[in-house]
Scaffold this motif. Sequence first.
Motif, PDB file in Angstrom:
ATOM      1  N   ARG A 209      -0.737  -7.403  -7.209  1.00 43.50           N
ATOM      2  CA  ARG A 209       0.479  -7.885  -6.565  1.00 43.50           C
ATOM      3  C   ARG A 209       1.382  -8.684  -7.511  1.00 43.50           C
ATOM      4  O   ARG A 209       2.545  -8.931  -7.203  1.00 43.50           O
ATOM      5  N   SER A 235      -4.676  -2.635  -7.198  1.00 47.22           N
ATOM      6  CA  SER A 235      -5.209  -3.187  -5.950  1.00 47.22           C
ATOM      7  C   SER A 235      -4.501  -2.495  -4.786  1.00 47.22           C
ATOM      8  O   SER A 235      -3.469  -1.840  -4.957  1.00 47.22           O
ATOM      9  N   ARG A 236      -5.047  -2.684  -3.594  1.00 46.38           N
ATOM     10  CA  ARG A 236      -4.392  -2.109  -2.408  1.00 46.38           C
ATOM     11  C   ARG A 236      -3.058  -2.804  -2.136  1.00 46.38           C
ATOM     12  O   ARG A 236      -2.121  -2.162  -1.657  1.00 46.38           O
ATOM     13  N   GLN A 249      -5.532   3.451  -6.289  1.00 45.29           N
ATOM     14  CA  GLN A 249      -6.184   2.311  -5.618  1.00 45.29           C
ATOM     15  C   GLN A 249      -7.687   2.278  -5.854  1.00 45.29           C
ATOM     16  O   GLN A 249      -8.405   3.248  -5.630  1.00 45.29           O
ATOM     17  N   VAL A 250      -8.135   1.112  -6.293  1.00 45.95           N
ATOM     18  CA  VAL A 250      -9.559   0.881  -6.551  1.00 45.95           C
ATOM     19  C   VAL A 250     -10.084  -0.036  -5.455  1.00 45.95           C
ATOM     20  O   VAL A 250      -9.424  -1.018  -5.105  1.00 45.95           O
ATOM     21  N   GLN A 252     -12.812  -0.745  -1.795  1.00 46.09           N
ATOM     22  CA  GLN A 252     -13.563  -0.271  -0.632  1.00 46.09           C
ATOM     23  C   GLN A 252     -12.897   0.940   0.023  1.00 46.09           C
ATOM     24  O   GLN A 252     -13.568   1.884   0.425  1.00 46.09           O
ATOM     25  N   THR A 253     -11.574   0.885   0.146  1.00 47.32           N
ATOM     26  CA  THR A 253     -10.866   2.003   0.766  1.00 47.32           C
ATOM     27  C   THR A 253     -10.124   2.828  -0.284  1.00 47.32           C
ATOM     28  O   THR A 253      -9.242   3.611   0.057  1.00 47.32           O
ATOM     29  N   GLY A 266      -3.254  -9.516 -12.860  1.00 45.61           N
ATOM     30  CA  GLY A 266      -2.541  -9.947 -11.659  1.00 45.61           C
ATOM     31  C   GLY A 266      -3.240  -9.477 -10.403  1.00 45.61           C
ATOM     32  O   GLY A 266      -2.597  -9.127  -9.409  1.00 45.61           O
ATOM     33  N   SER A 268      -6.340 -10.683  -7.724  1.00 48.43           N
ATOM     34  CA  SER A 268      -7.118 -11.886  -7.401  1.00 48.43           C
ATOM     35  C   SER A 268      -8.623 -11.624  -7.407  1.00 48.43           C
ATOM     36  O   SER A 268      -9.414 -12.490  -7.776  1.00 48.43           O
ATOM     37  N   GLN A 272     -12.941  -6.644  -1.189  1.00 48.40           N
ATOM     38  CA  GLN A 272     -12.712  -5.203  -1.019  1.00 48.40           C
ATOM     39  C   GLN A 272     -12.316  -4.554  -2.352  1.00 48.40           C
ATOM     40  O   GLN A 272     -12.549  -3.376  -2.560  1.00 48.40           O
ATOM     41  N   HIS A 273     -11.675  -5.325  -3.237  1.00 48.92           N
ATOM     42  CA  HIS A 273     -11.350  -4.775  -4.556  1.00 48.92           C
ATOM     43  C   HIS A 273     -12.599  -4.750  -5.439  1.00 48.92           C
ATOM     44  O   HIS A 273     -12.885  -3.748  -6.103  1.00 48.92           O
ATOM     45  N   ASN A 287      -4.756 -13.418 -15.598  1.00 47.73           N
ATOM     46  CA  ASN A 287      -4.278 -14.007 -14.353  1.00 47.73           C
ATOM     47  C   ASN A 287      -3.693 -15.380 -14.655  1.00 47.73           C
ATOM     48  O   ASN A 287      -4.170 -16.069 -15.557  1.00 47.73           O
ATOM     49  N   ALA A 306       1.338 -12.176 -16.785  1.00 44.50           N
ATOM     50  CA  ALA A 306       1.248 -10.762 -17.155  1.00 44.50           C
ATOM     51  C   ALA A 306       2.513 -10.281 -17.860  1.00 44.50           C
ATOM     52  O   ALA A 306       2.456  -9.463 -18.779  1.00 44.50           O
TER      53      ALA A 306
HETATM   54  C1  LIG Z   1     -10.472  -3.161   5.561  1.00 42.17           C
HETATM   55  C2  LIG Z   1      -9.829  -3.549   4.254  1.00 42.17           C
HETATM   56  C3  LIG Z   1      -9.951  -2.700   3.180  1.00 42.17           C
HETATM   57  C4  LIG Z   1      -9.375  -3.060   1.961  1.00 42.17           C
HETATM   58  N1  LIG Z   1      -9.531  -2.216   0.884  1.00 42.17           N
HETATM   59  C5  LIG Z   1      -9.053  -2.597  -0.313  1.00 42.17           C
HETATM   60  C6  LIG Z   1      -9.249  -1.789  -1.478  1.00 42.17           C
HETATM   61  O1  LIG Z   1      -9.814  -0.702  -1.412  1.00 42.17           O
HETATM   62  N2  LIG Z   1      -8.769  -2.242  -2.651  1.00 42.17           N
HETATM   63  C7  LIG Z   1      -8.107  -3.447  -2.777  1.00 42.17           C
HETATM   64  O2  LIG Z   1      -7.706  -3.802  -3.894  1.00 42.17           O
HETATM   65  N3  LIG Z   1      -7.896  -4.206  -1.707  1.00 42.17           N
HETATM   66  C8  LIG Z   1      -8.335  -3.812  -0.476  1.00 42.17           C
HETATM   67  N4  LIG Z   1      -8.068  -4.586   0.602  1.00 42.17           N
HETATM   68  C9  LIG Z   1      -7.135  -5.722   0.451  1.00 42.17           C
HETATM   69  C10 LIG Z   1      -7.760  -6.960  -0.145  1.00 42.17           C
HETATM   70  O3  LIG Z   1      -8.333  -7.752   0.877  1.00 42.17           O
HETATM   71  C11 LIG Z   1      -6.678  -7.817  -0.871  1.00 42.17           C
HETATM   72  O4  LIG Z   1      -5.652  -8.117   0.019  1.00 42.17           O
HETATM   73  C12 LIG Z   1      -6.072  -7.137  -2.093  1.00 42.17           C
HETATM   74  O5  LIG Z   1      -7.096  -6.648  -2.934  1.00 42.17           O
HETATM   75  C13 LIG Z   1      -5.239  -8.149  -2.872  1.00 42.17           C
HETATM   76  O6  LIG Z   1      -4.578  -7.508  -3.907  1.00 42.17           O
HETATM   77  P1  LIG Z   1      -4.097  -8.348  -5.184  1.00 42.17           P
HETATM   78  O7  LIG Z   1      -5.286  -8.951  -5.843  1.00 42.17           O
HETATM   79  O8  LIG Z   1      -3.234  -7.443  -5.992  1.00 42.17           O
HETATM   80  O9  LIG Z   1      -3.137  -9.440  -4.538  1.00 42.17           O
HETATM   81  P2  LIG Z   1      -3.333 -10.992  -4.390  1.00 42.17           P
HETATM   82  O10 LIG Z   1      -4.595 -11.329  -3.695  1.00 42.17           O
HETATM   83  O11 LIG Z   1      -2.066 -11.501  -3.822  1.00 42.17           O
HETATM   84  O12 LIG Z   1      -3.499 -11.515  -5.890  1.00 42.17           O
HETATM   85  C14 LIG Z   1      -2.472 -11.485  -6.835  1.00 42.17           C
HETATM   86  C15 LIG Z   1      -3.007 -12.165  -8.086  1.00 42.17           C
HETATM   87  O13 LIG Z   1      -2.030 -12.097  -9.106  1.00 42.17           O
HETATM   88  C16 LIG Z   1      -1.997 -13.332  -9.784  1.00 42.17           C
HETATM   89  N5  LIG Z   1      -0.670 -13.440 -10.369  1.00 42.17           N
HETATM   90  C17 LIG Z   1       0.512 -13.627  -9.724  1.00 42.17           C
HETATM   91  N6  LIG Z   1       1.519 -13.567 -10.598  1.00 42.17           N
HETATM   92  C18 LIG Z   1       0.987 -13.332 -11.815  1.00 42.17           C
HETATM   93  C19 LIG Z   1       1.526 -13.133 -13.106  1.00 42.17           C
HETATM   94  N7  LIG Z   1       2.850 -13.156 -13.337  1.00 42.17           N
HETATM   95  N8  LIG Z   1       0.684 -12.883 -14.130  1.00 42.17           N
HETATM   96  C20 LIG Z   1      -0.665 -12.840 -13.936  1.00 42.17           C
HETATM   97  N9  LIG Z   1      -1.226 -13.037 -12.724  1.00 42.17           N
HETATM   98  C21 LIG Z   1      -0.411 -13.259 -11.677  1.00 42.17           C
HETATM   99  C22 LIG Z   1      -2.304 -14.375  -8.729  1.00 42.17           C
HETATM  100  O14 LIG Z   1      -2.814 -15.559  -9.297  1.00 42.17           O
HETATM  101  C23 LIG Z   1      -3.342 -13.655  -7.887  1.00 42.17           C
HETATM  102  O15 LIG Z   1      -4.655 -13.902  -8.370  1.00 42.17           O
HETATM  103  C24 LIG Z   1      -8.648  -4.268   1.835  1.00 42.17           C
HETATM  104  C25 LIG Z   1      -8.539  -5.110   2.932  1.00 42.17           C
HETATM  105  C26 LIG Z   1      -9.122  -4.760   4.132  1.00 42.17           C
HETATM  106  C27 LIG Z   1      -8.981  -5.691   5.296  1.00 42.17           C
END
Ligand SMILES: Cc1cc2nc3c(=O)[nH]c(=O)nc-3n(C[C@H](O)[C@H](O)[C@H](O)COP(=O)(O)OP(=O)(O)OC[C@H]3O[C@@H](n4cnc5c(N)ncnc54)[C@H](O)[C@@H]3O)c2cc1C
Length: 317
Positions: A209, A235-236, A249-250, A252-253, A266, A268, A272-273, A287, A306
């Motif tokens: 994200r 990530s999702r 997408q990497v 659970q789903t 970037g 977290s 699930q990831h 990060n 990043a």
């Molecule tokens: C049933 C179910 C299934 C799911 N299946 C999956 C799945 O298969 N895969 C998956 O990934 N998720 C899945 N999810 C979603 C999962 O719970 C998280 O919401 C998702 O993985 C978060 O994605 P993220 O880490 O990109 O975002 P965030 O959790 O928002 O993390 C963003 C990260 O980026 C960092 N960041 C921000 N800006 C910068 C920057 N400029 N430079 C460096 N770092 C930065 C932040 O510190 C933070 O750690 C599922 C959820 C459910 C409920």
Amino acid sequence: MKILIIAEAQGAEVRHASRSAITLAKNAAAAANGDIEIAMIGDDIAAAATAASAYAPTFTLSDASLAHPTADRYGAAIAQIVKQRGAGLVIAASTSQGKDCVARAAAQLGGTMVTDATACENRDGKLVWQRTMHAGGVAAWVAAHGDTVVVTALQSACEPAEPTEKTSVTALDIDVASLPSAIQFESVSTKQSNRPDVTEAAVVISGGRAFKTADDYERLIGGLADKVGGGTGSSRAAVDAGIAPNENQVGQTGKIIAPDLYLGIGISGAVQHLAGMKNSKIIAAINTDDEAPLLDYADFALIADAYEAIPELIAKL
Ligand SMILES: Cc1cc2nc3c(=O)[nH]c(=O)nc-3n(C[C@H](O)[C@H](O)[C@H](O)COP(=O)(O)OP(=O)(O)OC[C@H]3O[C@@H](n4cnc5c(N)ncnc54)[C@H](O)[C@@H]3O)c2cc1C
């Protein structure tokens, strides 16, 4: 016991995920004193079947109407092949195709199914299977009862088998016209990419994200992946936001991967990831947050933005 591997062709080769299924089948054969055979279904699969014969004697069902793995047709074909070959255990890769098609075959055979198996053992003369559950949080041992057991092998848990001497390739005698055809292939829509698929790449650069736009993701994550000949993951959250393509997408789903190097930028590290990548051989992270959960699993971490770190890395490589 006869063990039949349902292998997928990839061009003239055996798909990487199927080579992992072959490893699990070989382990099962060693544990249960069994013999392995391979079955390959498709169209224009002669070269891939010859490649498959370097793992075990291979049986083919080849027809233009089997060019696309429609589940009803493939499921019925697999069930017929299993009966014809007298197999008591069927192992396929835990790919979309594997899960889609062998599940139907299991139902038609009245068999028991074990999905996402990671290992097997002989306990008191019976094979038991280890499989992941609850987003990888639990590794359960299960026993499958019944005459025909159908297993899908989790690619990330088993090293791909190495080829040996080529053996035989034999065409199966099955009436293709009698197979069901209620599901018809229409079209496939995918982005053309020169990068390795995220499930097969030795190095995966994965973005979350933190990236604001699809252009940023492609320029930074794609740019770094291209520098190292790697694949791109995400990530999702990045997929849901339309920043990364769905097939990346990497988790659970999404796809379950175990590359030599996984670099999560970037991301977290939600549970699930983690379920999709925590078996990677080396895990690295970039990060801004030094308390991001992914860092607990990382062998290397860089606390940095990043948008600044990736251009520096690209320039240095
Ligand atoms: C049933 C179910 C299934 C799911 N299946 C999956 C799945 O298969 N895969 C998956 O990934 N998720 C899945 N999810 C979603 C999962 O719970 C998280 O919401 C998702 O993985 C978060 O994605 P993220 O880490 O990109 O975002 P965030 O959790 O928002 O993390 C963003 C990260 O980026 C960092 N960041 C921000 N800006 C910068 C920057 N400029 N430079 C460096 N770092 C930065 C932040 O510190 C933070 O750690 C599922 C959820 C459910 C409920």
